[in-house]
Design a protein around this motif. Structure first.
Motif, PDB file in Angstrom:
ATOM      1  N   ILE C 100     105.128 -21.803   6.370  1.00 11.23           N
ATOM      2  CA  ILE C 100     106.396 -22.501   6.650  1.00 11.23           C
ATOM      3  C   ILE C 100     106.538 -22.472   8.243  1.00 11.23           C
ATOM      4  O   ILE C 100     107.093 -23.366   8.845  1.00 11.23           O
ATOM      5  N   PHE C 104     107.505 -25.112  10.743  1.00 12.38           N
ATOM      6  CA  PHE C 104     108.487 -25.144  11.963  1.00 12.38           C
ATOM      7  C   PHE C 104     107.822 -25.519  13.297  1.00 12.38           C
ATOM      8  O   PHE C 104     108.534 -26.181  14.051  1.00 12.38           O
ATOM      9  N   LEU C 105     106.759 -25.035  13.607  1.00 16.82           N
ATOM     10  CA  LEU C 105     105.758 -25.277  14.612  1.00 16.82           C
ATOM     11  C   LEU C 105     105.959 -26.727  14.765  1.00 16.82           C
ATOM     12  O   LEU C 105     105.641 -27.453  15.912  1.00 16.82           O
ATOM     13  N   ALA C 106     105.250 -27.402  13.816  1.00 19.19           N
ATOM     14  CA  ALA C 106     105.022 -28.797  13.865  1.00 19.19           C
ATOM     15  C   ALA C 106     106.208 -29.918  14.260  1.00 19.19           C
ATOM     16  O   ALA C 106     105.917 -30.720  14.810  1.00 19.19           O
ATOM     17  N   THR C 107     107.439 -29.291  14.040  1.00 20.13           N
ATOM     18  CA  THR C 107     108.749 -30.248  14.521  1.00 20.13           C
ATOM     19  C   THR C 107     108.758 -30.007  16.007  1.00 20.13           C
ATOM     20  O   THR C 107     109.377 -30.801  16.560  1.00 20.13           O
ATOM     21  N   LEU C 108     107.962 -29.379  16.543  1.00 20.05           N
ATOM     22  CA  LEU C 108     107.837 -29.422  18.040  1.00 20.05           C
ATOM     23  C   LEU C 108     106.937 -30.806  18.393  1.00 20.05           C
ATOM     24  O   LEU C 108     107.203 -30.938  19.601  1.00 20.05           O
ATOM     25  N   MET C 109     106.581 -31.330  17.536  1.00 16.87           N
ATOM     26  CA  MET C 109     105.795 -32.438  17.884  1.00 16.87           C
ATOM     27  C   MET C 109     106.566 -33.595  18.079  1.00 16.87           C
ATOM     28  O   MET C 109     106.236 -34.673  18.630  1.00 16.87           O
ATOM     29  N   LEU C 110     107.755 -33.561  17.376  1.00 11.12           N
ATOM     30  CA  LEU C 110     108.472 -34.848  17.462  1.00 11.12           C
ATOM     31  C   LEU C 110     109.398 -34.992  18.673  1.00 11.12           C
ATOM     32  O   LEU C 110     109.999 -34.081  19.064  1.00 11.12           O
ATOM     33  N   VAL C 143     113.277 -23.974  17.735  1.00  8.53           N
ATOM     34  CA  VAL C 143     111.949 -23.574  17.212  1.00  8.53           C
ATOM     35  C   VAL C 143     111.212 -22.908  18.327  1.00  8.53           C
ATOM     36  O   VAL C 143     110.720 -21.393  17.977  1.00  8.53           O
ATOM     37  N   LEU C 144     111.278 -22.971  19.506  1.00  7.66           N
ATOM     38  CA  LEU C 144     110.772 -22.028  20.550  1.00  7.66           C
ATOM     39  C   LEU C 144     111.460 -20.825  20.482  1.00  7.66           C
ATOM     40  O   LEU C 144     110.842 -19.549  20.663  1.00  7.66           O
ATOM     41  N   ILE C 146     112.661 -19.271  17.697  1.00  8.59           N
ATOM     42  CA  ILE C 146     112.164 -18.659  16.931  1.00  8.59           C
ATOM     43  C   ILE C 146     110.946 -18.123  17.129  1.00  8.59           C
ATOM     44  O   ILE C 146     110.626 -17.013  16.666  1.00  8.59           O
ATOM     45  N   VAL C 147     109.978 -18.683  17.811  1.00  5.95           N
ATOM     46  CA  VAL C 147     108.496 -18.364  18.174  1.00  5.95           C
ATOM     47  C   VAL C 147     108.647 -16.874  19.068  1.00  5.95           C
ATOM     48  O   VAL C 147     108.156 -15.925  18.843  1.00  5.95           O
TER      49      VAL C 147
END
Lengths: 354, 613, 270
Positions: C100, C104-110, C143-144, C146-147
């Motif tokens: 998961i 979450f990280l992958a959404t940064l690519m959008l 998301v950042l 959250i990181v």
């Protein structure tokens, strides 16, 4: 107060490491039991299983009459003092000590009174409104103790609480913990890796090695009658000498050969590989060929009241503890005497031989 | 949980999923039926409007009083002048004639004003119904599609046409869901059998049953969509044939273009004789549903339209999702059964903590991403984009623009090394604050200052207008970006340098390495992951540049995001239609794909970097 | 050697801050001063008239309020959601956690542009265009962030958490009363970053707001630019006014911002 019983307790961590093997232990009501073992022996895991911070893989934890194996830490009514103190850094000493009371919903006035009592008992009245970072190391450890005793739990767990302190402070606080134990007559489980501390504090000592409970007994019992070679090695400074040897029939009856030593022993039933234990204080030096064998002197450590002499007995290390300053030169060859009544014999697996 | 209780729950989960899937299928099928009903209603309205003559010229006695209307109260009174409205008796004939057309499959009703013409005993419309039609153009009312009937000029609403779709059975069973229903029963029974047979479960079995269910539902759905197109073609064919004979004189031969006006969202072209049943074919590479229509002796035309079933694929995802609810539920049950209570509790709590962020991402990121894909379909949008020279122009200028990143990274690294030596003291602190300035300042404000410098000629280069000249605007933009990014990148490197343990450098110093060697052999290798991170994030943000380009270069080089914005909202700020959004979404998806392909290592890097930080 | 380095340091400082000094300088000039050749660097007679005029022309109170509402709400929202999610990722064990997190990280690519249109349609469908909820709702999770929070929770010692469990703290108390205060530096960092990012947010407000009543700082400044495109002192005064709050926040929280770089990297929005 309550007793603590562990039944067949085992713990396997996620990585597959088995930290505890079928541990059975009874801690009596009001007793101060010291859990002793080298680092990695599983003693902290035992404590965490009792506290509920780890769930045992199999086995049971019983506090008083209640099986609490699967209860949460909060439901068990135990308190724990951590090596790192684990004080809340953003709360004052007063708030730190009051926190467990607040969590249990104690009335404010009552909580204030109990905090004050506890602080008085531990001599913390003057620093109640300071933050942990403004305290000395000793005061911090007292505050951590205060947070543990303030709610009067059934069992106290202390996880190497004094390991980080320097020597004089450690001795001072050791006495305080003992006094505290007498005063509140609480069941305490005290974890340490320091055998000297264990000897001075424990009514009973439980020795752990590689996840197995090796021996439980009074300090005298574990020192004088070690249950196996690991326990024997662990006690004393320095620990017991253990020489690998074998028994055989010699010219003048039965002997044990260990390195360059040949020691006559009354041993009727056993022949073959065994381990010979001698405490350093029962090893003496004499002229060459006068003792049970000859050894080379490797290192001499004069400590004032005594002198430790490290010897090479035919490839096996041997330490002798001599009173005062001993006149021994490094590199010379000397003979060895041993007190034959003070020998311990273990089989190859480490179990004592009659 | 007991084995039986467990099996019962598993069966219940499978049943729930089956019911859900059936409901979803039914809902989608109704959508297609409604779409069909609206379409045939519109076509009927156009037909009626075309074939009904205007009322005959009024009798000369008109001034003495009104002619009593033939029908009971009609409200509102059509306002059109006489020439634009219809001759009521022939309207009545036309409407009633619809029902007797051979092969006609739909129940239709024509209202004049609010009064029904076909079935005179049916309840009339309410005046509100007509008024709402005016604004909405068509609406669903009591199980039928209601569309306006305009006057002969197509201006005012004089009545309405309602069409009620009749359910068409699909598959082997009567009464709709002919494939889906048996599959659902099969799936539930199958799940029950697996569950009750024993606990050595094969998830494959459940998933297989769910996939079967989804596939059967899809077959149903597709059949309904297909039949909706077929029925429209069949019915429209009848209407066209009627219209060919009835279109008002004077023309002796009806023209194809006159007929084509009746079917606005379809093509009508000259064709060959054929059967009366519709068929499918590809026309110029695009799929079409076609029916042959005889519009006069020996004159055949082909009526072509986009078959509805090609739009069904997008629903397959929804069907799969709902069918897989069952296996997922069973999986969850199994997990719950195998997991100790404490771990279950921890998992539930963790999900509680994740819920706000997770739901937000679902609603505002994943949902929109899926919606963007939906908007971007059909694939023709992508084709248009790829063939659009402006796409490649914007790609080119963005690519060139991104070239500033390596330069700024090198400068930032140098600056960081410089600043790092002045960790303490007011000089270092002041410089750090200065570096923060461009990072925290409003991007628009920075852009404005640069434009000011450019226009006022502050640098002594003359009033060049670099930013407004097409040849120099891009380099000027890059310079500005370099400036704006430099501070941030320097600070990242600075943070990295501060984390390098001093012992490394000290050890090298003791070994007698020069400052130059220390940099190449120690500092740079240790900073390598961080450098890649800075380069990649820099490139990613460069490819998404919008604000400065938008503010500074109205009409200058169009960068990618600007082009997407332009596609969606036009050059200014006007709101775009769904077509525009579709194009812009397709564009953005292509951009996204390019970014993913180009920067796949970034995620790993970010992860690794975060682990070490 | 040392002097060259000092020279470089000085040059860098000047180069970096020059545009800002110039911005302030021009904002104090009279309207015609820039027309002279060569253009002056400093105002002949400093005047604050531009500020008064810009304040009057730019509905500063309204713009400031809008931006503050946006930035404030998003700041609180991002801190709460990021802290909760980061806590779960860092301190709890549950199946699928790493997957998961990767998602979450992958959404940064959008790319932002991909999301902007469907988000706009979504907000439009609920009737939130040109309202505060429309402006704010999409930005509430980062998301950042959250990181960042996950990272700071990972670095906290286990002991304090366990002590609190033994003291009888429940899950929520543990998070709210123990872990969150322990992660305070990261919380402040995240709050500052969120605030400043939103103060400089341009694309989304540009799309989702229509009326002048809803304009936020960046959009208002861009509009001001097209209205008064010739009058630079005016525009510079407006730019200073709009940027001032961020500068102040930055000045106060510089220490925490520097810390934020350790994780978030260069996320300069352009």
């Amino acid at each position: 107060m309550a007793s603590v019983t562990l039944r067949r307790l085992s713990k396997v961590f996620d990585g597959g490491v088995q930290a505890l093997h079928h541990l059975d232990l009874d801690v009596r009501d009001g007793e101060l039991l010291v859990l002793l073992g080298p680092s990695g022996s599983g003693k902290t895991t035992v404590l965490r299983c009792i506290a509920g911070l780890e769930e045992p893989t199999t086995g049971e934890v019983v506090i008083g009459e209640r099986v609490v194996t699967h209860d949460s830490p909060a439901e068990r009514d135990v308190a724990m003092v951590f090596q790192s103190q684990a004080l809340y850094p953003y709360l004052t000493v007063r708030e730190n000590i009051a926190f467990p009371l607040e969590m249990r919903g104690l009335a404010h006035a009552q909580a204030t009174r109990r905090v004050l009592e506890t602080a008085t008992r531990l001599g913390l009245q003057s620093v109640l409104d300071r933050l942990p970072s403004q305290l000395s190391e000793g005061e911090r450890q007292r505050a951590a103790l205060g947070r543990a005793i303030v709610r009067g739990p059934q069992v106290f767990l202390l996880d190497e609480p004094l390991a980080r302190l320097d020597a004089p402070l450690r001795i001072e606080l050791r006495a305080e913990v003992l006094a505290l134990h007498r005063a509140i007559a609480a069941t305490m489980i005290y974890v340490t890796h320091d055998q000297a501390e264990a000897m001075t504090m424990g009514q009973r000592i439980a020795v752990l090695h590689e996840g197995r409970l090796r021996q439980v007994g009074t300090p005298e019992e574990v020192y004088q009658r070690p249950a196996d070679v690991h326990v024997a090695r662990f006690f004393g400074t320095p620990g017991m000498n253990v020489l690998q040897g074998r028994g055989r029939a010699g010219d003048k009856g039965r002997v044990i050969e260990a390195g360059s030593l040949v020691i006559p022993v009354e041993l009727s039933t056993y022949e073959g590989e065994l381990q010979l234990g001698i405490r350093p204080e029962y090893v003496g030096l004499c002229a060459v060929d006068q003792g049970v064998g000859n050894v080379d002197v490797l290192v001499v450590e004069p400590l004032g009241s005594e002198t430790l002499v490290h010897l090479n007995a035919g490839g096996q290390p041997l330490v002798a503890r001599l009173p005062g300053f001993a006149d021994v030169r490094v590199g010379t060859r000397v003979g060895v005497k041993v007190d034959r009544r003070r020998l311990y014999l273990f089989d190859a697996a480490g179990a004592p031989v009659a | 949980m007991s084995p039986r209780g467990w099996a019962a729950s598993a069966t219940a989960a499978a049943a729930l999923a089956a019911a859900l899937t059936l409901a979803v299928t039914h809902w989608i099928e109704r959508r297609y039926e409604r779409a069909f009903a609206f379409r045939i209603a519109r076509t009927t309205a156009a037909y009626v409007a075309a074939v009904t003559p205007p009322p005959p010229p009024p009798p000369p006695v008109r001034r003495r009083g009104r002619i009593p209307r033939p029908q009971a109260p009609i409200t509102p009174v059509p306002q059109s002048p006489a020439s634009r409205t219809y001759h009521l008796p022939s309207l009545l004939t036309q409407a009633r004639g619809l029902r007797t057309l051979p092969g006609w499959t739909t129940e239709v009703e024509v209202y004049y004003g609010t009064a029904p013409l076909v079935d005179a005993t049916a309840p009339p419309l309410s005046p509100d119904d007509l008024l709402q039609l005016d604004s909405a153009g068509g609406r669903w009312r009591e199980g039928s599609a209601l569309v306006p009937l305009k006057d002969r000029d197509g201006r005012e609403i004089v009545g309405a046409v309602a069409a009620r779709p009749l359910r068409v059975p699909t598959g082997p069973l009567p009464g709709g869901l002919g494939f889906a229903f048996p599959a659902a029963v099969l799936a539930v029974v199958g799940a029950a059998v697996i569950a009750f047979r024993g606990r050595s479960l094969r998830s494959g079995g459940y998933v297989g049953a769910a996939l079967l269910l989804a596939a059967a539902s899809y077959l149903d759905l597709r059949a309904v969509a297909r039949s909706s197109t077929d029925r429209w073609l069949t019915d429209t064919r009848r209407l066209l044939q009627e219209a060919a004979t009835r279109l008002p004189p004077p023309r002796s031969r009806v023209s194809v273009s006159d007929l084509a006006a009746l079917v606005q969202d379809a093509e009508l072209v000259a064709g060959e004789p054929a059967e009366s049943a519709p068929w499918r074919a590809r026309v110029d590479g695009a799929p079409r549903a076609i029916v042959a229509v005889l519009i006069g002796s020996g004159r055949w035309v082909d009526l072509r339209t986009v078959p509805a079933e090609i739009t069904t694929l997008r629903w397959l995802l929804l069907l799969l999702a709902s069918a897989l609810v069952g296996p997922l539920g069973i999986l969850l049950l199994r997990w719950a059964e195998r997991t100790p209570a404490r771990k279950r509790r921890e998992t539930a709590i963790a999900w509680g903590f994740l819920a706000p962020a997770g739901l937000h991402l679902l609603v505002f990121t994943l949902g929109p991403a899926a919606l963007a894909i939906y908007l971007a379909l059909p694939l023709a949008n992508f084709r248009t984009i790829v063939h659009d020279p402006l796409t490649w122009l914007s790609m080119r200028s963005t690519g060139l623009y991104a070239l500033y990143v390596p330069v700024s990274v090198v400068i930032a690294l140098g600056a960081a090394l410089l600043v790092h030596r002045y960790r303490v003291g007011w000089g270092g602190r002041l410089l750090r604050s200065a570096l923060l300035l461009p990072y925290v300042t409003s991007v628009v404000a920075i852009a404005l200052v640069w434009q000011l410098i450019d226009q006022a000629g502050t640098l002594g280069l003359g009033r060049s207008g670099w930013l407004s000249s097409p040849a120099t605007a891009l380099p000027a933009l890059m310079l500005l970006a370099l400036y704006a990014q430099l501070g941030g990148q320097t600070l990242v490197f600075l943070a990295g340098l501060e984390r390098i343990p001093r012992v490394y450098v000290d050890a090298a110093r003791v070994d007698g390495a020069s400052a130059w060697r220390r940099f190449w052999r120690i500092t740079l290798p240790l900073l390598r992951p961080l450098t890649w991170f800075v380069v990649l994030t820099g490139l990613l943000s460069a490819f998404q540049v919008f604000t400065i380009a938008f503010v500074l270069t109205q009409g200058g080089p169009r960068v990618l995001v600007q082009r997407a914005y332009q596609l969606a909202w036009g050059g200014g700020g006007g709101s775009g239609g769904s077509q525009a959004f579709g194009m812009a979404s397709a564009f953005a998806i292509l951009l996204c794909l390019a970014l993913v392909v180009f920067s796949w290592p970034r995620l790993k890097l970010l992860g690794r970097y975060a682990q070490h930080a | 050697m040392l002097s060259t380095r000092k020279l470089g340091l000085g040059l860098l400082s000047v180069a970096v801050s020059a545009p800002f000094l110039y911005m302030v300088s021009v904002s104090l000039m009279g309207e015609s001063e820039l027309l002279r050749w060569p253009p002056p660097l400093l105002p002949q007679k400093p005047t604050f008239g531009n500020y008064a005029a810009a304040l009057a022309a730019l509905p500063y109170a309204k713009v400031f309020l809008n931006t503050a509402i946006l930035a404030g709400c998003v700041m609180v929202g991002q801190v709460l959601t990021s802290a909760a999610a980061g806590y779960a990722f860092a301190r709890m064990r549950f199946p699928g956690r790493d997957g998961i997190f990767a998602a979450f990280l992958a959404t940064l690519m959008l790319p932002a542009m991909l999301l902007v249109i469907p988000r706009f349609l979504l907000v439009n469908a609920v009737g939130w265009v040109d309202t505060y909820p429309g402006l704010i709702s999409t930005e509430l999770v980062s998301v950042l962030g959250i990181v960042l929070m996950r990272q700071s929770f990972l670095m906290l010692p286990r002991d304090v958490e366990e002590a609190a469990r033994l003291d009888g703290a429940g899950e929520w108390t543990l998070f709210w009363r123990v872990m969150l205060p322990l992660a305070r530096p990261a919380v402040i960092t995240l709050a500052l970053l969120a605030f400043m990012d939103q103060w400089r947010n341009f694309l989304w407000p540009l799309i989702v707001t229509r009326s002048a009543d809803m304009a936020v700082a960046e959009v208002a400044l861009a509009q001001f630019h097209s209205t008064y495109s010739g009058n630079w002192p005016y525009q510079m005064a407006a730019a200073v006014l709009v940027t001032l709050p961020v500068w102040l926040v930055c000045l106060i929280g510089q220490r925490y911002l520097m810390q934020g770089w350790r994780i978030t990297g260069a996320a300069v929005r352009l």
